[in-house]
Write a protein that holds these residues in place. Structure first.
Motif, short mmCIF file in Angstrom:
data_model
loop_
_atom_site.label_atom_id
_atom_site.label_comp_id
_atom_site.label_asym_id
_atom_site.label_seq_id
_atom_site.Cartn_x
_atom_site.Cartn_y
_atom_site.Cartn_z
N VAL A 84 0.87 -1.17 0.00
CA VAL A 84 0.00 0.00 0.00
C VAL A 84 0.91 1.23 0.00
O VAL A 84 1.64 1.46 0.97
CB VAL A 84 -0.92 0.01 1.24
N PHE A 85 0.90 1.98 -1.08
CA PHE A 85 1.74 3.17 -1.22
C PHE A 85 0.99 4.38 -0.67
O PHE A 85 -0.17 4.62 -1.03
CB PHE A 85 2.08 3.40 -2.69
N VAL A 86 1.68 5.15 0.19
CA VAL A 86 1.05 6.30 0.84
C VAL A 86 1.91 7.53 0.59
O VAL A 86 3.11 7.54 0.88
CB VAL A 86 0.88 6.06 2.36
N HIS A 87 1.29 8.56 0.04
CA HIS A 87 1.97 9.84 -0.24
C HIS A 87 1.11 10.95 0.36
O HIS A 87 -0.08 11.03 0.07
CB HIS A 87 2.13 10.02 -1.74
N VAL A 92 -2.06 6.06 -2.56
CA VAL A 92 -1.96 6.38 -3.99
C VAL A 92 -1.89 5.13 -4.85
O VAL A 92 -1.85 5.22 -6.07
CB VAL A 92 -0.77 7.31 -4.29
N GLY A 93 -1.87 3.97 -4.21
CA GLY A 93 -1.86 2.73 -4.97
C GLY A 93 -1.73 1.53 -4.06
O GLY A 93 -1.19 1.62 -2.96
N VAL A 94 -2.24 0.40 -4.54
CA VAL A 94 -2.12 -0.88 -3.83
C VAL A 94 -1.72 -1.90 -4.89
O VAL A 94 -2.42 -2.10 -5.88
CB VAL A 94 -3.45 -1.28 -3.16
N GLU A 95 -0.57 -2.55 -4.68
CA GLU A 95 -0.04 -3.49 -5.67
C GLU A 95 0.30 -4.83 -5.02
O GLU A 95 0.87 -4.88 -3.94
CB GLU A 95 1.22 -2.92 -6.34
N HIS A 96 -0.03 -5.90 -5.71
CA HIS A 96 0.25 -7.26 -5.24
C HIS A 96 1.72 -7.57 -5.46
O HIS A 96 2.30 -7.18 -6.46
CB HIS A 96 -0.62 -8.25 -6.02
N PHE A 125 5.72 6.68 2.03
CA PHE A 125 6.09 5.39 2.62
C PHE A 125 5.16 4.32 2.05
O PHE A 125 4.24 4.62 1.29
CB PHE A 125 6.02 5.42 4.15
N ALA A 126 5.42 3.08 2.43
CA ALA A 126 4.55 1.98 2.01
C ALA A 126 4.28 1.08 3.20
O ALA A 126 5.13 0.92 4.07
CB ALA A 126 5.20 1.18 0.88
N ILE A 127 3.08 0.51 3.19
CA ILE A 127 2.69 -0.45 4.21
C ILE A 127 2.49 -1.78 3.48
O ILE A 127 1.69 -1.86 2.55
CB ILE A 127 1.37 -0.06 4.88
N ASP A 128 3.24 -2.79 3.88
CA ASP A 128 3.01 -4.12 3.33
C ASP A 128 1.99 -4.81 4.21
O ASP A 128 2.15 -4.86 5.44
CB ASP A 128 4.31 -4.92 3.29
N ARG A 151 8.69 -0.47 -6.95
CA ARG A 151 7.48 0.09 -7.54
C ARG A 151 6.34 -0.91 -7.61
O ARG A 151 5.17 -0.55 -7.51
CB ARG A 151 7.80 0.61 -8.95
N TYR A 152 6.64 -2.19 -7.79
CA TYR A 152 5.62 -3.26 -7.81
C TYR A 152 4.43 -2.96 -8.71
O TYR A 152 3.31 -3.36 -8.41
CB TYR A 152 5.11 -3.57 -6.40
N GLY A 153 4.63 -2.20 -9.79
CA GLY A 153 3.54 -1.92 -10.72
C GLY A 153 2.79 -0.62 -10.46
O GLY A 153 1.87 -0.28 -11.22
N LEU A 154 3.15 0.12 -9.42
CA LEU A 154 2.50 1.40 -9.16
C LEU A 154 2.70 2.32 -10.36
O LEU A 154 3.76 2.29 -11.01
CB LEU A 154 3.10 2.05 -7.90
#
Length: 172
Positions: A84-87, A92-96, A125-128, A151-154
């Motif tokens: 889970v990408f947080v800005h 701002v995005g959730v990528e598997h 930051f990102a939350i896994d 980036r995992y596809g973000l």
């Protein structure tokens, strides 16, 4: 603990954490203690976090001294993991990135975690998060500072904006 495991997220981990030294972990495993996930507590990339199942796995950390501080947790089975990408405090995005793509994290849990971090989080930051096999519960795997994330596809623009925001904050 480092930003990887903010204390205010304890209700969302689905497992317990403890700080100790690698020497204590080695003695516990040699004395027949069960499997443990272990990760450096201070110099994060000293070694990659890993599960040590018993004395036979200690070779994997043979070059690391006994006095190195580590964070340990219970071992769980992750059925799926998402980043889970947080800005600016907003998702701002959730990528598997691992496991079953059909399993999605509980959106209410993700929102609660973001809300819990919003007041004290970095600019990016990102939350896994993942789903734990033993309980079926959505839980936080770890939190990652936004200065260096995969980036995992973000969306590339969202990714760059997040990284730049965090780097600007660090350099200010």
């Amino acid at each position: 603990m480092p930003f990887d495991y903010p204390e205010n997220l304890a209700p969302y981990y689905g497992r317990s954490f403890r700080r100790t030294t690698l020497g204590v972990v080695r003695r516990r495993l040699n004395d027949g203690g069960g499997s443990v996930f272990v990760k450096p507590a201070e110099r994060r990339k000293r070694f990659t976090g890993l599960v040590l199942g018993g004395p036979e796995d200690l070779w994997r950390v043979a070059s690391v001294g006994d006095n190195v501080r580590v964070v340990c947790s219970d071992v769980v089975t992750w059925l799926t993991e998402w980043r889970v990408f947080v800005h600016g405090g907003e998702v701002v995005g959730v990528e598997h990135y691992d496991g079953d793509t059909a399993l999605r994290p509980d959106a209410d849990v993700v929102e609660a975690v973001v809300t819990a971090l919003r007041a004290t989080c970095p600019a990016g930051f990102a939350i896994d998060v993942g789903v734990i096999g033993e309980t079926g519960r959505t839980a936080v795997v770890e939190v990652n500072d936004g200065f260096a994330l995969g980036r995992y596809g973000l969306d590339p623009d969202a990714y760059v904006d997040l990284l730049v925001a965090r780097w600007r904050e660090l350099l200010a």
